[in-house]
Design a protein around this motif. Structure first.
Motif, PDB file in Angstrom:
ATOM      1  N   UNK A 479       0.879  -1.175   0.000  1.00 59.46           N
ATOM      2  CA  UNK A 479       0.000   0.000   0.000  1.00 59.46           C
ATOM      3  C   UNK A 479       0.912   1.219   0.000  1.00 59.46           C
ATOM      4  N   UNK A 480       1.114   1.815  -1.169  1.00 61.50           N
ATOM      5  CA  UNK A 480       2.191   2.787  -1.373  1.00 61.50           C
ATOM      6  C   UNK A 480       1.603   4.160  -1.685  1.00 61.50           C
ATOM      7  N   UNK A 481       2.169   5.186  -1.055  1.00 66.96           N
ATOM      8  CA  UNK A 481       1.779   6.558  -1.335  1.00 66.96           C
ATOM      9  C   UNK A 481       2.986   7.467  -1.180  1.00 66.96           C
ATOM     10  N   UNK A 482       2.876   8.672  -1.721  1.00 65.85           N
ATOM     11  CA  UNK A 482       3.949   9.645  -1.574  1.00 65.85           C
ATOM     12  C   UNK A 482       5.206   9.235  -2.332  1.00 65.85           C
ATOM     13  N   UNK A 483       6.357   9.668  -1.826  1.00 65.39           N
ATOM     14  CA  UNK A 483       7.623   9.480  -2.515  1.00 65.39           C
ATOM     15  C   UNK A 483       8.296   8.162  -2.130  1.00 65.39           C
ATOM     16  N   UNK A 484       8.888   7.525  -3.133  1.00 68.25           N
ATOM     17  CA  UNK A 484       9.791   6.387  -2.924  1.00 68.25           C
ATOM     18  C   UNK A 484      10.927   6.544  -3.923  1.00 68.25           C
ATOM     19  N   UNK A 485      12.117   6.835  -3.410  1.00 66.97           N
ATOM     20  CA  UNK A 485      13.259   7.155  -4.266  1.00 66.97           C
ATOM     21  C   UNK A 485      14.312   6.060  -4.197  1.00 66.97           C
ATOM     22  N   UNK A 486      15.100   5.949  -5.273  1.00 65.77           N
ATOM     23  CA  UNK A 486      16.287   5.114  -5.258  1.00 65.77           C
ATOM     24  C   UNK A 486      16.016   3.708  -4.803  1.00 65.77           C
ATOM     25  N   UNK A 487      16.739   3.295  -3.745  1.00 66.08           N
ATOM     26  CA  UNK A 487      16.561   1.954  -3.207  1.00 66.08           C
ATOM     27  C   UNK A 487      15.167   1.718  -2.665  1.00 66.08           C
ATOM     28  N   UNK A 488      14.467   2.791  -2.273  1.00 72.65           N
ATOM     29  CA  UNK A 488      13.080   2.669  -1.847  1.00 72.65           C
ATOM     30  C   UNK A 488      12.179   2.309  -3.013  1.00 72.65           C
ATOM     31  N   UNK A 489      12.437   2.903  -4.184  1.00 73.68           N
ATOM     32  CA  UNK A 489      11.676   2.546  -5.382  1.00 73.68           C
ATOM     33  C   UNK A 489      11.961   1.100  -5.784  1.00 73.68           C
ATOM     34  N   UNK A 490      13.196   0.647  -5.571  1.00 73.11           N
ATOM     35  CA  UNK A 490      13.511  -0.758  -5.861  1.00 73.11           C
ATOM     36  C   UNK A 490      12.723  -1.691  -4.943  1.00 73.11           C
ATOM     37  N   UNK A 491      12.527  -1.277  -3.681  1.00 75.98           N
ATOM     38  CA  UNK A 491      11.696  -2.067  -2.783  1.00 75.98           C
ATOM     39  C   UNK A 491      10.277  -2.171  -3.329  1.00 75.98           C
ATOM     40  N   UNK A 492       9.729  -1.051  -3.787  1.00 76.50           N
ATOM     41  CA  UNK A 492       8.380  -1.055  -4.353  1.00 76.50           C
ATOM     42  C   UNK A 492       8.302  -2.006  -5.537  1.00 76.50           C
ATOM     43  N   UNK A 493       9.323  -1.987  -6.394  1.00 74.92           N
ATOM     44  CA  UNK A 493       9.335  -2.865  -7.567  1.00 74.92           C
ATOM     45  C   UNK A 493       9.278  -4.336  -7.181  1.00 74.92           C
ATOM     46  N   UNK A 567      -6.944   8.444  -2.058  1.00 74.32           N
ATOM     47  CA  UNK A 567      -5.815   8.037  -1.229  1.00 74.32           C
ATOM     48  C   UNK A 567      -6.206   7.662   0.184  1.00 74.32           C
ATOM     49  N   UNK A 568      -7.313   8.208   0.685  1.00 72.36           N
ATOM     50  CA  UNK A 568      -7.750   7.882   2.042  1.00 72.36           C
ATOM     51  C   UNK A 568      -8.324   6.470   2.139  1.00 72.36           C
ATOM     52  N   UNK A 569      -8.629   5.860   1.006  1.00 77.00           N
ATOM     53  CA  UNK A 569      -9.155   4.495   0.986  1.00 77.00           C
ATOM     54  C   UNK A 569      -8.061   3.478   0.670  1.00 77.00           C
ATOM     55  N   UNK A 570      -6.828   3.948   0.534  1.00 78.59           N
ATOM     56  CA  UNK A 570      -5.726   3.103   0.084  1.00 78.59           C
ATOM     57  C   UNK A 570      -5.545   1.872   0.962  1.00 78.59           C
ATOM     58  N   UNK A 571      -5.483   2.078   2.268  1.00 71.59           N
ATOM     59  CA  UNK A 571      -5.156   0.973   3.158  1.00 71.59           C
ATOM     60  C   UNK A 571      -6.276  -0.059   3.174  1.00 71.59           C
ATOM     61  N   UNK A 572      -7.524   0.388   3.240  1.00 71.18           N
ATOM     62  CA  UNK A 572      -8.657  -0.544   3.230  1.00 71.18           C
ATOM     63  C   UNK A 572      -8.655  -1.377   1.947  1.00 71.18           C
ATOM     64  N   UNK A 573      -8.449  -0.721   0.805  1.00 69.56           N
ATOM     65  CA  UNK A 573      -8.496  -1.432  -0.471  1.00 69.56           C
ATOM     66  C   UNK A 573      -7.327  -2.396  -0.610  1.00 69.56           C
ATOM     67  N   UNK A 574      -6.154  -2.030  -0.083  1.00 72.30           N
ATOM     68  CA  UNK A 574      -5.006  -2.943  -0.112  1.00 72.30           C
ATOM     69  C   UNK A 574      -5.296  -4.180   0.727  1.00 72.30           C
ATOM     70  N   UNK A 575      -5.931  -3.980   1.872  1.00 70.45           N
ATOM     71  CA  UNK A 575      -6.304  -5.123   2.716  1.00 70.45           C
ATOM     72  C   UNK A 575      -7.269  -6.039   1.972  1.00 70.45           C
TER      73      UNK A 575
END
Length: 672
Positions: A479-493, A567-575
């Motif tokens: 459940x991802x929001x906001x910025x994810x850079x560099x190695x953080x973006x690799x985690x998302x991938x 975005x406020x429904x992100x966590x519920x929908x991910x669950x």
């Protein structure tokens, strides 16, 4: 209302254009009408260039068609007609009179007025228009402000209103508050009066800007201090609002406060105004002298007499006007929380300050926040929760939101527990940004001491952790929001499934530090996309996406990954997504990409270098990426090995070291 409908926005003002853009973002087709086709087309040309962008993708502009408001026939087929013309009563009344002839049996008509009475707009209008009409008060630009105040009239059809509110939350991504037909409604009226009241209180108390902001910011659960918020909104806009409210509300309890102090009037007249906190330099306005100086250190006290004074003044004001502006205290709190990023609304704060009970209604299940579920295991780098129905959650909260090897270890421990005791796992962050990535400071210190073995160990550990995560034995949803850079973006991938907030910004930014993705990011993208040129562009571009939609278009997302509308429904929908995946068959592993010829890739990079678009060192970096993509077998393990080797070689190079040092010292990339 339909998921993909037709909207007509009348008035190509900045707000009208922003509403049209938000409808296009939601998948609607839009007619943007103005007094001439040329004016509407000019507004759309400006929309294309808007920064920050109002559209999730530039091509969504094709969903908006300019038109002349002399032709209202498009309204006959429209699901929603938005009146966004100038704030003039007679102009709006004449337009609504014309619209009576063009209202379809299912058309919703709304006005964006901020200060005019909706009842006065509806005088002498027919019954069909009256029951399908209400107010929609957006904050401009709508993409970046989730509050939507909806103002029903005595004639509004309740069922139609409920349908619209559901659509506005589920499709447009806003949070709706029903408010009363009163000038300024809730958010504009309350904040404007509150700001000018605090401004005068600060002058009367001889308090500095930094003192006031320290007391009215994070100390009481607000994203920013009141003067920082004023800078964001613009003093000219606040002054315009104050004058409009003073005219419309001569009996307002704070009417005499809706004026600008002489010191600020003088600065505006002399054109020396640069904001309370100027963007250039580390300066702050001295209210006493009207000059700028270096800010002083402040240590705020929650019992400060000035803060008590501010809170009592605000509450007294709200106690007097609340029946005029909203049906409940909760509505006022929600408007201020969603409109200005306050953690707690004024009535909640007042109840806490006085130690009295205040019943805050539980949110709908779709809007339950992470904190709703109790933590079953708390660590310094993350928290483990049981979300029920066999779904677990691990939420990251490392120091400064930076990933470390210890953070990855904690994530793997959570994964092992989920595999042992649960059906699925949701991985999310506890801040507005999923993760800021890894800190370069550790590697810079290792380079300074010649300890390249430590860097290699970090790369091997991160690669192993990301690979283990991607091969989890239970469904894992990020459940991802906001910025994810560099190695953080690799985690998302590497998260096996993704559900992203629309405001998600991803980027493989390692090139700015003279490095390349080395935690498996290149391998994951190449295996997924099978297009070496596209991967090379993503890595060498080093840019952040401007939305989740752009991340999807550029290849960061799989076809099965999803994007939330709200975005406020992100966590519920991910669950919910994790729960559904726990009952579905597992997808088969991706095949290794076909070998590719490095020559066209090198030629393309050489052309960019010859044209001066990349530096000599960036040409060297591109060669390292090309070597990863084409230098041997294309199975994932071999690609990761080549990533590690290439990154270690770059760490030895003086130009890369210069980039790392410059980035750490200035926070800005070095093009060498």
């Amino acid at each position: 209302m339909r998921e993909s409908g037709l909207g007509v926005v009348i008035g190509a003002s900045p707000l009208g254009v922003g509403i049209a853009a938000q409808l296009a973002n939601a998948g609607w087709h839009v007619r943007l009408l103005d007094s001439s086709l040329e004016l509407a087309a000019k507004a759309l040309a400006q929309l294309r260039m808007a920064r920050p962008p109002l559209l999730f993708l530039p091509e969504y502009l094709e969903r908006i068609e300019p038109g002349n408001l002399n032709d209202l026939t498009a309204c006959l087929e429209a699901d929603w007609v938005v009146e966004a013309v100038a704030e003039n009563l007679e102009l709006k009344r004449r337009l609504l009179q014309r619209l009576e002839l063009f209202i379809g049996p299912t058309t919703v008509v709304t006005t964006t007025t901020r200060y005019l009475s909706l009842a006065s707009l509806l005088e002498d209008r027919n019954e069909l228009l009256q029951e399908r009409f209400f107010g929609t008060h957006f904050t401009s630009p709508p993409r970046y402000h989730k509050l939507l105040e909806v103002i029903p009239t005595a004639f509004t059809n309740p069922g139609l209103l409920a349908q619209f509110c559901t659509f506005a939350e589920e499709r447009l991504g806003h949070r709706v508050v029903l408010v009363r037909d009163s000038p300024g409604f809730v958010a504009t009226r309350v904040f404007t009066a509150h700001f000018f009241d605090v401004l005068h209180l600060a002058l009367e108390s001889e308090l500095d800007i930094e003192q006031v902001d320290a007391l009215t910011g994070r100390l009481i659960g607000r994203t920013r201090g009141i003067f920082q918020t004023a800078d964001q909104l613009g003093l000219d806009s606040l002054l315009q609002q104050a004058r409009a409210l003073a005219t419309a509300l001569p009996d307002d309890p704070l009417h005499n406060r809706l004026t600008l102090p002489v010191v600020l009037e003088t600065m505006l007249a002399n054109r020396t105004w640069r904001g309370f906190w100027p963007r250039e330099g580390n300066l702050v306005l001295d209210l006493a002298t009207g000059t700028y100086r270096a800010p002083q250190a402040v240590h705020p006290n929650p019992q400060d007499a000035f803060l008590v004074w501010v809170q009592e003044s605000l509450f007294a004001y709200l106690d007097a006007i609340r029946p005029q502006i909203a049906t409940s205290e909760v509505a006022v709190d929600q408007a201020m929380e969603w409109g200005f990023g306050w953690d707690k609304g004024p009535f909640v704060l007042e109840a806490e300050r006085r130690g009295r009970l205040y019943a805050v209604p539980s949110p709908a299940p779709e809007y339950l926040e992470l904190s709703h579920w109790p933590v079953t295991e708390q660590g310094p780098l993350g928290a483990f929760r049981d979300l029920g129905d066999g779904v677990a959650c691990f939420s990251l909260h490392p120091p400064q939101n930076r990933l470390t090897m210890a953070t990855l270890d904690a994530l793997l421990v959570a994964l092992e527990r989920a595999e042992r005791d649960f059906l699925a796992l949701v991985v999310t962050g506890e801040s507005q940004d999923f993760t800021a990535g890894f800190s370069l400071q550790r590697w810079w210190q290792a380079i300074a001491h010649g300890d390249f073995d430590e860097i290699e160990s970090d790369i091997r550990s991160a690669q192993a952790a990301y690979l283990r995560l991607s091969q989890a034995r239970v469904p894992v949803v990020g459940a991802v929001q906001g910025f994810s850079r560099g190695g953080g973006a690799e985690l998302v991938l590497h998260l096996p499934s993704l559900h992203l907030a629309p405001e998600t910004y991803l980027g493989l930014t390692q090139v700015s530090a003279g490095l390349l993705p080395s935690f498996g990011g290149i391998a994951e993208l190449f295996t997924r996309l099978g297009d070496a040129r596209q991967v090379l562009q993503l890595v060498m571009g080093g840019q952040m996406t401007t939305s989740a939609h752009e991340a999807q278009r550029r290849g960061f997302l799989r076809p099965t990954d999803t994007i939330a509308h709200n975005g406020d429904r992100l966590f519920y929908e991910a669950r919910q997504q994790a729960l559904e995946l726990s009952e579905a068959p597992r997808a088969s592993a991706a095949l290794s990409p076909a070998p590719c010829d490095p020559a066209p890739l090198r030629s393309a990079m050489a052309e960019l270098h010859a044209a001066g678009r990349i530096t000599a060192h960036e040409l060297r970096l591109s060669e390292a990426v090309i070597q990863v993509l084409t230098g041997g077998p294309n199975d994932a393990a071999s690609l990761r090995d080549r990533e590690r080797i290439a990154c270690l070689e770059l760490c030895h190079e003086p130009l890369t070291q210069a980039r790392i040092r410059h980035l750490l010292e200035t926070g800005q990339p070095l093009r060498n």
